[in-house]
Write a protein that holds these residues in place. Structure first.
Motif, PDB file in Angstrom:
ATOM      1  N   LEU A 173      35.336  30.323 -60.387  1.00 10.67           N
ATOM      2  CA  LEU A 173      34.981  30.196 -58.966  1.00 10.67           C
ATOM      3  C   LEU A 173      33.985  31.282 -58.570  1.00 10.67           C
ATOM      4  CD1 LEU A 173      35.551  28.922 -56.138  1.00 10.67           C
ATOM      5  CD2 LEU A 173      37.281  30.691 -55.844  1.00 10.67           C
ATOM      6  N   THR A 230      30.535  30.643 -60.107  1.00 16.35           N
ATOM      7  CA  THR A 230      29.819  29.540 -59.448  1.00 16.35           C
ATOM      8  C   THR A 230      29.318  29.986 -58.088  1.00 16.35           C
ATOM      9  OG1 THR A 230      31.975  28.551 -59.792  1.00 16.35           O
ATOM     10  CG2 THR A 230      30.084  27.067 -59.755  1.00 16.35           C
ATOM     11  N   LEU A 231      30.193  30.699 -57.397  1.00 24.08           N
ATOM     12  CA  LEU A 231      29.814  31.188 -56.076  1.00 24.08           C
ATOM     13  C   LEU A 231      28.572  32.062 -56.176  1.00 24.08           C
ATOM     14  CD1 LEU A 231      32.973  32.192 -54.054  1.00 24.08           C
ATOM     15  CD2 LEU A 231      30.953  31.025 -53.173  1.00 24.08           C
ATOM     16  N   GLN A 247      26.343  32.113 -58.514  1.00 28.07           N
ATOM     17  CA  GLN A 247      25.149  31.336 -58.847  1.00 28.07           C
ATOM     18  C   GLN A 247      24.569  30.652 -57.611  1.00 28.07           C
ATOM     19  OE1 GLN A 247      25.893  28.505 -61.910  1.00 28.07           O
ATOM     20  NE2 GLN A 247      25.828  30.054 -63.519  1.00 28.07           N
ATOM     21  N   THR A 248      25.468  30.043 -56.865  1.00 28.33           N
ATOM     22  CA  THR A 248      25.004  29.315 -55.681  1.00 28.33           C
ATOM     23  C   THR A 248      24.385  30.292 -54.698  1.00 28.33           C
ATOM     24  OG1 THR A 248      27.213  28.418 -55.925  1.00 28.33           O
ATOM     25  CG2 THR A 248      25.730  27.292 -54.398  1.00 28.33           C
ATOM     26  N   LEU A 249      25.048  31.411 -54.525  1.00 25.50           N
ATOM     27  CA  LEU A 249      24.548  32.416 -53.597  1.00 25.50           C
ATOM     28  C   LEU A 249      23.161  32.882 -54.018  1.00 25.50           C
ATOM     29  CD1 LEU A 249      27.642  34.606 -52.827  1.00 25.50           C
ATOM     30  CD2 LEU A 249      26.109  33.624 -51.133  1.00 25.50           C
ATOM     31  N   LYS A 270      20.537  30.377 -53.611  1.00 22.93           N
ATOM     32  CA  LYS A 270      20.292  30.250 -52.173  1.00 22.93           C
ATOM     33  C   LYS A 270      19.360  31.366 -51.695  1.00 22.93           C
ATOM     34  CE  LYS A 270      21.246  28.142 -48.404  1.00 22.93           C
ATOM     35  NZ  LYS A 270      21.053  26.710 -48.293  1.00 22.93           N
ATOM     36  N   ARG A 326      17.354  37.613 -44.983  1.00 26.42           N
ATOM     37  CA  ARG A 326      18.461  37.607 -44.039  1.00 26.42           C
ATOM     38  C   ARG A 326      19.182  38.937 -44.119  1.00 26.42           C
ATOM     39  NH1 ARG A 326      22.857  33.447 -44.190  1.00 26.42           N
ATOM     40  NH2 ARG A 326      21.794  32.419 -45.902  1.00 26.42           N
ATOM     41  N   ALA A 357      20.461  43.779 -38.528  1.00 20.44           N
ATOM     42  CA  ALA A 357      19.642  42.838 -37.774  1.00 20.44           C
ATOM     43  C   ALA A 357      19.239  43.433 -36.447  1.00 20.44           C
ATOM     44  CB  ALA A 357      20.422  41.547 -37.541  1.00 20.44           C
ATOM     45  N   LEU A 415      33.581  22.514 -58.170  1.00 26.22           N
ATOM     46  CA  LEU A 415      33.588  23.838 -57.532  1.00 26.22           C
ATOM     47  C   LEU A 415      32.231  24.159 -56.926  1.00 26.22           C
ATOM     48  CD1 LEU A 415      35.673  26.062 -59.897  1.00 26.22           C
ATOM     49  CD2 LEU A 415      35.924  25.901 -57.425  1.00 26.22           C
ATOM     50  N   SER A 431      31.490  25.040 -53.110  1.00 25.33           N
ATOM     51  CA  SER A 431      30.907  26.324 -52.705  1.00 25.33           C
ATOM     52  C   SER A 431      29.558  26.104 -52.037  1.00 25.33           C
ATOM     53  CB  SER A 431      30.758  27.255 -53.905  1.00 25.33           C
ATOM     54  OG  SER A 431      29.959  26.642 -54.881  1.00 25.33           O
TER      55      SER A 431
END
Lengths: 457, 174
Positions: free
Chosen positions: A7, A10-11, A13-15, A18, A26, A33, B2, B6
């Motif tokens: 988990l 994967t998180l 990687q996605t982050l 992104k 950001r 900010a 997953l 996510s």
């Protein structure tokens, strides 16, 4: 176990994907900010902020408000942020010991610049806090016998406001007037001293007009009457020779960010012999001999110490340079413009502060036109209000002239090219505004402005 | 699976994020000067003077140097039509005062005298988005317009008066 690892990866990687695909940065927190003002916009054409568009960053001539940190000062500070981050009051480990040593070394550096003993230096958050401790602390400590304070009309707001606070508590305050050159009358000071006078507070170098008060003479008078003498030396430290013995001061307020040190740190000199005592403003862990509780910020204090040491080494060199730049500025402006008045004594002044009035031109509109030069119409604390400066009014400057003042601050990092550009822009802008000034037109027609019955608004 | 979840979570979060960042510029920001103030300050319209002794020119001088604002507005009036054919101003004061008088000089041009006296300070303030501390600049501009019109009318009444008085005097002489 395995699933949670999966988990996480994967998180990640996605982050990552992104973040790498998004173009705008950001901020990681809302605080970051907020630090980047939302109305700030910078591109190849220039910078837009608060509705003002300029082609590049303005040149900085406002060193009385604050000064940049000297890179050598920053070098001294950085280790105490990153690796030597211990609390100087921790007594049980090396982190604490090395921080304490650094703080004590800085204390010696500050003391050396003003001719004091390191034991007489207390670190605070800045000159405002030091002034508050001095004015309120002394009177509160000796309140049974001493009920009277003497100060001047041209002090910094924090001294005046502390005095006003004392007045509300029933103390009496004498605000000494100044002569038209901004210097106090020593005879008036002498006659203002009473048996119950608990403090005389006179600033060394004025923040708005840069005049230097006769410190030695004032110190002598205070010694004669045995009255404690406090001085706000925030604008004097590192710029003119400061000696607590010569000046006979009992308390002195110092600031870090006016001498190319960091913001948020200052010091208070407290004489040991004869001992002067103050009531602490901040209660707590008893740091700084119980006079100013709260963890001493090691990096800031180290920065202030380094700044003091540099000032001691380079004061003469800086003074010579700043003096020549000041002459260059003043001569440059006077060559092209008439009706330019230097506010405050021209002889007894710190060269880095040049407060000028341009007759028939309103200061705020001049500042608006001088957006490529960062200057102010007086003190930064009062530049938001429309009132003319109380310092200039105390000098007896005509009200119409008090509306026309601009303070040029010259510092260690000011260059000749910057001065030349500032002269060019100022002359251009003043000429433009005079061209549209009805007052200048009347004067040229030979009408005396003072004879006209103006309708007051 | 997953990855999908996510992505969805992140997607939602980023949507919220973009919604937040989109709403940020809408916040009321402390702005020193409106663009129009800066425009009129940088490029003031109708700066200058008209001959104040000209009977068709009305001059309004308001404010005081001690208060930091003095405005001089002049109007040139067509005597036949009562229309303002030209206007000039000079102002000693802050950027907002200069902009207010510049706007006033622009607005009065080509208008009838009766029309210009109805120009309200609130209209000028609204046009320049003046903050409360600068409202007196727009009031001064309104006063300047009224003072200029009053001066012109006083001049005309005087010249008309002398014009009608002159034949009468002649008649008496005769």
């Amino acid at each position: 176990m395995a699933s949670s690892k999966l988990l996480a990866s994967t998180l990640r990687q996605t982050l990552l994907s992104k973040f790498t695909t998004t173009h705008h940065v950001r901020p990681l927190s809302t605080a970051a900010a907020a630090a980047v003002a939302a109305d700030y916009h910078e591109d190849t054409d220039g910078i837009t902020m608060k509705g003002v568009k300029i082609s590049g960053r303005p040149l900085y001539l406002d060193v009385q408000a604050t000064s940049p940190v000297d890179p050598r000062v920053l070098d001294a500070m950085l280790p105490f942020y990153l690796s030597r981050y211990g609390n100087p009051h921790s007594r049980t480990h090396l982190f604490g010991w090395e921080s304490e040593n650094a703080v004590e070394a800085a204390r010696s550096q500050v003391a050396s610049l003003i001719g004091a003993s390191p034991k007489e230096i207390i670190f605070t958050s800045g000159a405002t806090e030091s002034n508050n401790i001095s004015v309120k602390g002394v009177l509160h400590f000796y309140k049974d016998k001493k009920r009277h304070v003497i100060t001047t009309q041209t002090e910094h707001k924090c001294v005046l406001d502390s005095c006003r606070h004392l007045q509300q508590e029933g103390f009496e305050v004498t605000y000494l007037p100044v002569k038209s050159d901004g210097i106090i009358d020593l005879d008036q000071l002498r006659s203002a001293i009473r048996p119950d006078t608990g403090l005389v507070s006179v600033m060394a170098v004025n923040n708005e007009i840069g005049v230097i008060q006769p410190m030695e003479e004032i110190g002598q008078i205070c010694k004669e009457f045995n009255v404690p003498f406090h001085t706000d030396a925030a604008q004097a430290l590192g710029k003119i020779p400061v000696d607590v013995e010569k000046w006979n001061v009992s308390l002195m307020s110092l600031s870090g960010h006016k001498i190319y040190g960091p913001k948020g740190v200052g010091a208070l000199y407290l004489r040991r012999r004869p001992r002067i005592r103050v009531e602490p403003q901040m209660n707590g862990g008893g740091q700084e001999r119980g006079l100013r509780s709260g963890t001493v910020p090691t990096p800031l204090v180290v920065g202030m110490g380094a700044a003091c040491e540099l000032a001691q080494m380079e004061m003469q060199y800086d003074e010579k340079r700043i003096k020549s730049l000041q002459e260059r500025l003043l001569n440059g402006v006077r060559e092209k413009l008439d009706g330019v008045v230097v506010n405050g004594s021209e002889e007894r002044r710190y060269a880095g502060n040049l407060n000028l009035s341009f007759a028939y031109v309103e200061g705020e509109s001049l500042l608006m036109g001088l957006k490529e030069v960062a200057v102010s119409s007086g003190s930064a604390c009062t530049s938001a209000s429309l009132e003319p400066s109380y310092v200039l009014r105390a000098l007896g400057v005509d009200e119409d002239m008090a509306h026309t003042s601009i303070r040029f601050g010259i510092g260690r990092f000011t260059t000749e090219a910057e001065i030349d550009r500032a002269v060019e822009l100022t002359v251009h802008q003043v000429e433009k505004l005079r061209e549209m000034s009805p007052l200048y037109e009347m004067v040229k027609e030979g009408i005396n402005i003072k004879d006209i019955q103006w309708s007051q608004h | 699976m997953l990855r999908l979840v996510s992505k969805k979570v992140i997607g939602l979060a980023s949507q919220e994020g973009s919604a937040l960042s989109a709403s940020r510029p809408v916040q009321v920001l402390p702005r020193m000067y409106h663009e129009r103030v800066i425009d009129h300050y940088d490029k003031p319209r109708n700066v200058g003077s008209l001959d104040k002794n000209d009977p068709t020119v009305g001059t309004g001088l308001v404010g005081a140097p001690a208060c930091g604002d003095v405005m001089k507005l002049q109007i040139k009036v067509d005597e036949v039509t009562g229309k303002i054919v030209d206007a000039r101003f000079k102002t000693f004061g802050c950027g907002s005062a200069i902009a207010s008088s510049s706007v006033a000089s622009e607005w009065v041009k080509g208008k009838q005298l009766e029309e210009v006296v109805t120009i309200k300070n609130t209209e000028i303030a609204k046009y320049l988005s003046l903050p409360p501390v600068k409202l007196h600049c727009s009031m001064l501009a309104e006063d300047a317009i009224k003072a200029a019109v009053k001066d012109y009318e006083a001049k005309r009444a005087k010249s008309n008066g002398s014009a009608t008085a002159a034949p009468a005097a002649k008649a008496a002489e005769a």
